[in-house]
Write a protein that holds these residues in place. Structure first.
Motif, PDB file in Angstrom:
ATOM      1  N   LEU A 110       0.819  -1.217   0.000  1.00  0.00           N
ATOM      2  CA  LEU A 110       0.000   0.000   0.000  1.00  0.00           C
ATOM      3  C   LEU A 110       0.851   1.265   0.000  1.00  0.00           C
ATOM      4  O   LEU A 110       0.359   2.341  -0.281  1.00  0.00           O
ATOM      5  CB  LEU A 110      -0.936   0.017   1.212  1.00  0.00           C
ATOM      6  N   LEU A 111       2.114   1.108   0.346  1.00  0.00           N
ATOM      7  CA  LEU A 111       3.035   2.241   0.276  1.00  0.00           C
ATOM      8  C   LEU A 111       4.318   1.745  -0.391  1.00  0.00           C
ATOM      9  O   LEU A 111       4.702   0.596  -0.213  1.00  0.00           O
ATOM     10  CB  LEU A 111       3.377   2.765   1.672  1.00  0.00           C
ATOM     11  N   LYS A 166      -1.059  -9.078  -2.212  1.00  0.00           N
ATOM     12  CA  LYS A 166      -2.424  -8.757  -1.780  1.00  0.00           C
ATOM     13  C   LYS A 166      -3.337  -9.993  -1.779  1.00  0.00           C
ATOM     14  O   LYS A 166      -4.218 -10.114  -0.940  1.00  0.00           O
ATOM     15  CB  LYS A 166      -3.024  -7.693  -2.703  1.00  0.00           C
ATOM     16  N   THR A 178      -7.046  -3.190   8.809  1.00  0.00           N
ATOM     17  CA  THR A 178      -6.604  -1.812   9.028  1.00  0.00           C
ATOM     18  C   THR A 178      -6.890  -1.381  10.459  1.00  0.00           C
ATOM     19  O   THR A 178      -7.749  -1.936  11.133  1.00  0.00           O
ATOM     20  CB  THR A 178      -7.326  -0.858   8.077  1.00  0.00           C
ATOM     21  N   SER A 187     -12.545  -0.297   8.272  1.00  0.00           N
ATOM     22  CA  SER A 187     -12.610   0.201   6.898  1.00  0.00           C
ATOM     23  C   SER A 187     -13.536  -0.628   6.019  1.00  0.00           C
ATOM     24  O   SER A 187     -13.318  -0.764   4.830  1.00  0.00           O
ATOM     25  CB  SER A 187     -11.213   0.278   6.305  1.00  0.00           C
ATOM     26  N   TYR A 201     -12.292 -11.540  -4.205  1.00  0.00           N
ATOM     27  CA  TYR A 201     -11.333 -12.649  -4.222  1.00  0.00           C
ATOM     28  C   TYR A 201     -11.851 -13.816  -5.063  1.00  0.00           C
ATOM     29  O   TYR A 201     -11.228 -14.867  -5.092  1.00  0.00           O
ATOM     30  CB  TYR A 201     -11.059 -13.142  -2.800  1.00  0.00           C
ATOM     31  N   GLU A 234     -15.042   7.126  -0.504  1.00  0.00           N
ATOM     32  CA  GLU A 234     -14.258   6.024   0.079  1.00  0.00           C
ATOM     33  C   GLU A 234     -13.151   6.588   0.971  1.00  0.00           C
ATOM     34  O   GLU A 234     -12.870   6.054   2.034  1.00  0.00           O
ATOM     35  CB  GLU A 234     -13.613   5.183  -1.039  1.00  0.00           C
ATOM     36  N   THR A 293     -12.596   3.851   3.908  1.00  0.00           N
ATOM     37  CA  THR A 293     -12.688   2.521   3.317  1.00  0.00           C
ATOM     38  C   THR A 293     -11.723   2.351   2.151  1.00  0.00           C
ATOM     39  O   THR A 293     -11.579   1.260   1.613  1.00  0.00           O
ATOM     40  CB  THR A 293     -14.120   2.243   2.825  1.00  0.00           C
ATOM     41  N   GLU A 324      -8.443   2.545   2.065  1.00  0.00           N
ATOM     42  CA  GLU A 324      -7.266   1.736   2.370  1.00  0.00           C
ATOM     43  C   GLU A 324      -7.576   0.259   2.166  1.00  0.00           C
ATOM     44  O   GLU A 324      -6.789  -0.493   1.602  1.00  0.00           O
ATOM     45  CB  GLU A 324      -6.834   1.986   3.818  1.00  0.00           C
ATOM     46  N   ASN A 325      -8.751  -0.122   2.617  1.00  0.00           N
ATOM     47  CA  ASN A 325      -9.153  -1.518   2.483  1.00  0.00           C
ATOM     48  C   ASN A 325      -9.381  -1.886   1.031  1.00  0.00           C
ATOM     49  O   ASN A 325      -8.972  -2.950   0.558  1.00  0.00           O
ATOM     50  CB  ASN A 325     -10.431  -1.718   3.291  1.00  0.00           C
ATOM     51  N   LEU A 326     -10.034  -0.974   0.302  1.00  0.00           N
ATOM     52  CA  LEU A 326     -10.316  -1.225  -1.117  1.00  0.00           C
ATOM     53  C   LEU A 326      -9.017  -1.453  -1.875  1.00  0.00           C
ATOM     54  O   LEU A 326      -8.924  -2.321  -2.742  1.00  0.00           O
ATOM     55  CB  LEU A 326     -11.085  -0.038  -1.693  1.00  0.00           C
ATOM     56  N   LEU A 327      -7.991  -0.669  -1.523  1.00  0.00           N
ATOM     57  CA  LEU A 327      -6.705  -0.813  -2.204  1.00  0.00           C
ATOM     58  C   LEU A 327      -5.993  -2.094  -1.805  1.00  0.00           C
ATOM     59  O   LEU A 327      -5.214  -2.646  -2.583  1.00  0.00           O
ATOM     60  CB  LEU A 327      -5.799   0.390  -1.888  1.00  0.00           C
ATOM     61  N   ALA A 328      -6.263  -2.552  -0.576  1.00  0.00           N
ATOM     62  CA  ALA A 328      -5.604  -3.779  -0.125  1.00  0.00           C
ATOM     63  C   ALA A 328      -6.248  -5.013  -0.739  1.00  0.00           C
ATOM     64  O   ALA A 328      -5.674  -6.087  -0.730  1.00  0.00           O
ATOM     65  CB  ALA A 328      -5.648  -3.854   1.397  1.00  0.00           C
ATOM     66  N   LEU A 329      -7.444  -4.843  -1.268  1.00  0.00           N
ATOM     67  CA  LEU A 329      -8.150  -5.974  -1.881  1.00  0.00           C
ATOM     68  C   LEU A 329      -7.722  -6.103  -3.346  1.00  0.00           C
ATOM     69  O   LEU A 329      -7.289  -5.129  -3.958  1.00  0.00           O
ATOM     70  CB  LEU A 329      -9.665  -5.759  -1.793  1.00  0.00           C
ATOM     71  N   PRO A 330      -7.821  -7.305  -3.897  1.00  0.00           N
ATOM     72  CA  PRO A 330      -7.317  -7.497  -5.255  1.00  0.00           C
ATOM     73  C   PRO A 330      -8.286  -7.011  -6.340  1.00  0.00           C
ATOM     74  O   PRO A 330      -8.879  -7.805  -7.038  1.00  0.00           O
ATOM     75  CB  PRO A 330      -7.114  -9.016  -5.342  1.00  0.00           C
ATOM     76  N   ALA A 331      -8.439  -5.714  -6.468  1.00  0.00           N
ATOM     77  CA  ALA A 331      -9.246  -5.166  -7.571  1.00  0.00           C
ATOM     78  C   ALA A 331      -8.327  -4.252  -8.380  1.00  0.00           C
ATOM     79  O   ALA A 331      -7.544  -3.501  -7.802  1.00  0.00           O
ATOM     80  CB  ALA A 331     -10.428  -4.381  -7.027  1.00  0.00           C
ATOM     81  N   THR A 332      -8.423  -4.327  -9.702  1.00  0.00           N
ATOM     82  CA  THR A 332      -7.550  -3.491 -10.536  1.00  0.00           C
ATOM     83  C   THR A 332      -8.164  -2.102 -10.692  1.00  0.00           C
ATOM     84  O   THR A 332      -9.375  -1.937 -10.513  1.00  0.00           O
ATOM     85  CB  THR A 332      -7.367  -4.112 -11.928  1.00  0.00           C
ATOM     86  N   ARG A 357      -2.702   3.587  -6.845  1.00  0.00           N
ATOM     87  CA  ARG A 357      -2.886   2.236  -6.331  1.00  0.00           C
ATOM     88  C   ARG A 357      -2.391   2.130  -4.897  1.00  0.00           C
ATOM     89  O   ARG A 357      -2.646   1.165  -4.214  1.00  0.00           O
ATOM     90  CB  ARG A 357      -2.038   1.243  -7.124  1.00  0.00           C
ATOM     91  N   THR A 358      -1.598   3.095  -4.479  1.00  0.00           N
ATOM     92  CA  THR A 358      -1.050   3.048  -3.133  1.00  0.00           C
ATOM     93  C   THR A 358      -1.513   4.281  -2.366  1.00  0.00           C
ATOM     94  O   THR A 358      -2.201   5.129  -2.915  1.00  0.00           O
ATOM     95  CB  THR A 358       0.489   3.061  -3.176  1.00  0.00           C
ATOM     96  N   LEU A 359      -1.133   4.353  -1.118  1.00  0.00           N
ATOM     97  CA  LEU A 359      -1.528   5.494  -0.290  1.00  0.00           C
ATOM     98  C   LEU A 359      -0.433   6.552  -0.263  1.00  0.00           C
ATOM     99  O   LEU A 359      -0.492   7.488   0.524  1.00  0.00           O
ATOM    100  CB  LEU A 359      -1.813   5.014   1.136  1.00  0.00           C
TER     101      LEU A 359
END
Lengths: 299, 372
Positions: free
Chosen positions: A52-53, A75, A82, A86, A104, B203, B208, B210-218, B369-371
């Motif tokens: 994420l970073l 991922k 978090t 979230s 997923y 978002e 939310t 941060e979570n959305l980005l951590a999930l595998p969605a392009t 894609r990142t924070l």
């Protein structure tokens, strides 16, 4: 191979180094505690490990994938919880889980099994926003283990959760670890640190201690005496000024007096006319000392 | 604690000013919006448009037809951009909206003027926007007569030509015929851009993201997931406005519904992606609203919805071309009122597709894609 193996992670925001040269390894199946005061860089570290970073410097692997180039692969195999809740407060528990399951590409049973496994079935139609802290935490945990990750990254998962829910949460974590899941959990509760197989202590962006709890305590080389006094407040004030005394922490009518130099400590206590007996140095004593040290180093 | 304390008031004012300064976008809006309105209303808007493109259909070129053309151009209303073309070509031009007028001279025009039997000149005006043509038409009769009188040297007792004005597409000059189809574009733009501009900022504000980005969605999946529901909203709005246009305002629909549907689809797609692009730029929902407004205001004025497009100076017309609404207005008016077919609207259609592509690529480039 270790689940987490990162070296030299560094990240600065607005010219201020939040994480400075942190190296970390976590073996598979281990529950690793990630400790440190607020703002010490725990969250930033975790975010770098799950893609994420982007780190300013340093590199490494998480589950065998490069953290810089293979964030997507990481991922898919990591469950990240978090610090701040979230999930969608305007969706029900079940709808939130179905959303995650969809991303997923999990079968529909996954949601049902997860609800049952975490005792959420009876509450599945409740809006996430109306849940108490403990239930929100349960939902978040459910959502991040649903896809059967190999590594869980939990960022202060028990903040604002009552002791019973915390206990249950830790039982759950140990259960998952017993099944082979690796867990990295950040916290600043000492009792939670003692529930981890190994701990890593970070302060002011630097990793300053790591090992098992007894190892970390032993490596600090501290001596602690328990002092009983009629007027502990007044005695504590005097002791704080005495040479050789580094920490004085009141626990009810007892004082925990800590220092590195055992002889100097005994001398100070005798001079103060206190009655004392040897005690055990706690993790908290060690961390407070480590924090003080690293602040001095920063200055 | 009663009365006004200057210290307390001072503290409140100071805090407000600091917050105002920190929110850069709001601050910029406060300065830019009045300036923008001033420039647009002051310089760009003109309800008596001149230099309207016109076509001349004249089988023979002689001094009389030339005199007519130059006299009409001298009024300042007409610019003959297409001269000596066939009636069929002229028809295509006016359907596409490339010209506002078609002036047709009969084949034996010169001879009949000389003979003095007052041949008829046909002036077809695109009256979809009734206000555009009115000034040009009102000057017509006298100008043409004077021009030919000078040429023939005949006495002014009898008019040398008869002028037939044919207001095409909207002969009664009903303003609603022009406004209502345009309104569809404006309604779609207002709602869709505003709704989708909140897509990512919501978002972020709710934590939310941060979570959305951590999930595998392009990024593409996230974008499509965000904009597609609003395309459904758009479809409902289209149905409502088109039904109202028909039932309440009696606006004619002479074109093909399929052609219009394709145009609306592309326009709506451009709008929702534009909204999404705004949401990648704004940090809060409030900023998203402000950016939407900042886009909405000039597009309303420069697109030809409120004021005739051709009435604006060149720079304003060029600026107007960057708004999808401008192209959509051309498209929907051409299809609904003029019965334009696929080839006639190829240009606005292509422009809308370019918007879809450009906005989409910009949004994907802006998406983090990142924070970091």
């Amino acid at each position: 191979m270790n689940a987490i193996e990162v070296t030299g992670l560094t990240k600065a925001f607005h010219g201020r180094k939040v994480v400075d040269d942190v190296s970390l390894s976590v073996a598979r199946g281990e529950i690793a505690g990630f400790l440190g005061p607020n703002g010490s860089g725990k969250t930033t570290c975790i975010r770098m490990m799950c893609g994420l970073l982007t780190p300013d410097a340093g590199d490494g692997q998480v589950l065998g994938h490069d953290i810089r180039r293979e964030a997507r692969a990481i991922k898919r195999q990591v469950g990240y919880m978090t610090q701040k809740f979230s999930y969608y407060e305007d969706l029900t528990i079940e709808e939130n889980l179905a959303f995650v399951a969809g991303l997923y590409a999990l079968p529909a049973e996954a949601v049902r099994d997860t609800l049952a496994g975490l005792g959420l079935t009876s509450r599945r139609s409740q809006l996430a926003g109306s849940l108490s802290g403990g239930w929100k935490q349960r939902l978040a945990l459910a959502a991040c283990i649903m896809h059967k990750p190999k590594l869980l990254l939990l960022d202060e998962p028990t903040a604002g959760v009552d002791p019973k829910a915390r206990r249950e949460f830790w039982d759950e974590i140990h259960g998952l670890a017993a099944d082979g899941l690796t867990v990295l959990v950040s916290t600043h509760y000492m009792d939670e640190a003692e529930r981890c197989h190994r701990i890593n202590y970070i302060a002011y962006g630097r990793l300053i201690a790591h090992g098992t709890v007894p190892e970390v305590i032993a490596s600090a080389g501290l001596t602690t005496f328990l002092v009983t006094a009629d007027r502990p407040g007044e005695l504590a004030a005097r002791l704080r000024k005495a040479p050789g005394v580094e920490q004085v922490a009141p626990f009810g009518t007892t004082l925990h007096v800590t220092g590195t130099d055992r002889a100097a400590l005994e001398r100070a206590l005798t001079e103060a006319g206190a009655s004392f007996q040897p005690g055990e140095t706690s993790l908290e004593d060690v961390f407070i000392r480590l924090m003080g040290q690293s602040r001095d180093n920063m200055a | 604690m009663t009365g006004i304390s200057l210290r307390r008031l001072g503290a409140l004012l100071r805090k407000e000013l600091i917050q105002m300064r920190r929110d850069r976008i709001t601050f910029a809006m406060m300065l830019l919006v009045p300036l923008m309105q001033l420039v647009l209303f002051g310089y760009a808007i003109n309800s008596d448009p001149k230099h309207l493109p016109a076509a001349l259909v004249a089988p023979t070129q002689d001094r009389f037809s030339r005199a007519m053309v130059s006299a009409l151009e001298l009024t300042g209303y007409y610019d003959f951009t297409h001269v000596g073309i066939s009636a069929t070509e002229a028809e295509a031009l006016i359907t596409r909206g490339a010209v506002a007028f078609v002036v047709t001279l009969p084949s034996d025009f010169g001879r009949r003027v000389e003979r003095g039997d007052a041949p008829q000149i046909l002036i077809e005006a695109d009256a979809t926007d009734p206000s555009v043509a009115s000034g040009a038409i009102s000057t017509l009769g006298t100008v043409a007569a004077e021009a030919l009188q000078r040429e023939t040297g005949a006495s002014p007792t009898q008019p040398p030509v008869g002028i037939v004005v044919h207001k095409r597409y909207n002969p009664e000059g009903i303003t609603q015929y022009n406004i209502v189809p345009g309104l569809l574009g404006v309604v779609l733009q207002m709602i869709l851009v505003m709704m989708t501009s909140m897509a990512l900022t919501r978002e972020i504000e709710r934590g939310t993201m941060e979570n959305l980005l951590a999930l595998p969605a392009t990024p593409v999946e996230i974008m499509l997931g965000k904009v597609m529901p609003y395309m459904g909203v758009g479809a409902v709005q289209v149905a409502v406005v088109l039904l109202a246009a028909r039932l309440l305002f009696g606006v004619p629909f002479v074109g093909s519904f399929g052609v219009l549907a394709a145009g609306i689809f592309t326009f709506v797609l451009a709008l929702v992606i534009l909204g999404y692009l705004i949401s990648t730029l704004a940090r809060t929902q409030m900023q998203a609203m402000q950016l939407t407004f900042f886009f909405f205001l000039p597009s309303l004025m420069l697109s030809g919805f409120m004021f005739p497009f051709r009435g604006m100076p060149g720079w304003a017309q060029t600026l107007g071309e960057v708004f999808p609404l401008t192209h959509f207005l051309r498209l929907i008016r051409a299809v609904m009122l003029k019965g334009a077919g696929q080839p006639d609207i190829a240009q606005p259609m292509a422009a809308l597709m370019v918007f879809v592509l450009v906005y989409g690529l910009l949004a994907l480039a802006r998406f983090r894609r990142t924070l970091d």
